[in-house]
Design an enzyme around this catalytic site. Sequence first.
Site, PDB file in Angstrom:
ATOM      1  CG  ASP A  20     -21.287 -28.336  -6.261  1.00 43.63           C
ATOM      2  OD1 ASP A  20     -20.877 -28.582  -7.115  1.00 43.63           O
ATOM      3  OD2 ASP A  20     -21.672 -27.049  -5.866  1.00 43.63           O
ATOM      4  CG  HIS A  45     -17.934 -20.428  -9.424  1.00 45.53           C
ATOM      5  ND1 HIS A  45     -17.466 -20.540  -8.076  1.00 45.53           N
ATOM      6  CD2 HIS A  45     -19.191 -20.555  -9.364  1.00 45.53           C
ATOM      7  CE1 HIS A  45     -18.706 -20.624  -7.183  1.00 45.53           C
ATOM      8  NE2 HIS A  45     -19.679 -20.356  -8.188  1.00 45.53           N
TER       9      HIS A  45
END
Length: 312
Positions: free
Chosen positions: A45, A110
Amino acid sequence: MAATALALSSGQQMPAVGLGVWRMESPAIRGLIHSALRAGYRHFDCAADYQNEAEVGDALAEAFETGLAKREDLFITTKLWNSDHGHVLEACKDSLKKLQLDYLDLYLIHFPVATKHTGVGTTASALGDDGVLDIDTTISLETTWHAMEDLVSKGLVRSIGISNYDIFLTRDILAYAKIKPAVNQIETHPYFQRESLVKFCQKHGICVTAHTPLGGSTANTEWFGSVSCLDDPVIKSLAEKYGKTPAQFVLRWGLQRNTVVIPKTSKVERLEENFAVFDFDISGEDMEKMKALDRNYRTNQPAKFWGIDLYA
């Protein structure tokens, strides 16, 4: 028994345990990623904002070259930064170039906020004269999402998703999305269980990934002064009962909620410890005990840097 991978609405399989590279120091990345691959990790990630995509890319390229891993066996996530909402294609291509990849397995928004553009990939958080984050009110989240969808049709991204979205915003995107978000990555751990949001996403076919699945531990204590759930006496006692460390027990708890967990560590021994969570089951009774630990306690507080609490 919790699955080792979760099926996404896009048709992809997402490994249930991944390695988060947030705050990983650049010189250590190569060794950590290669150690993670040897330990069995296949899910990494990343994010443009972590400012280490290039180092991750070098480590992956070497792993592919030496036969340590194959690209098709890995699941690589990265994220669109707030300042690039108006430049989605360019930002994605910038991340791909740094990661030395032809495609991403998952690309996430995000945060659900567009901020002043500071140059593709620079990920600065521009503040106004008042010291508050310079939010761009001309770009809607819907516009950003449709640009994300275009990445799928261009073959640059296999799955797209969201991060740090609440129920209101998640419901809204379901109304306008042509391609449903495959994932919502949120902070969730025993002290911040967010059962309503987790259940809402799962009900609508959105896989939940738990960032900060150990409650932030050392990293968030250092930055935000937060308290880690790993020191909780109930968790310590339950972990001992199963012959596991508190971190292993908490990660297993996350897996049994059908969430993906992406713990971060900079220690090789912890990499292996965090991955050794598939050989035991927490009983229904003990899962119930964990519910009582919820404090609605967020440990990741970007307001410290942005001068505004976007969760208010």
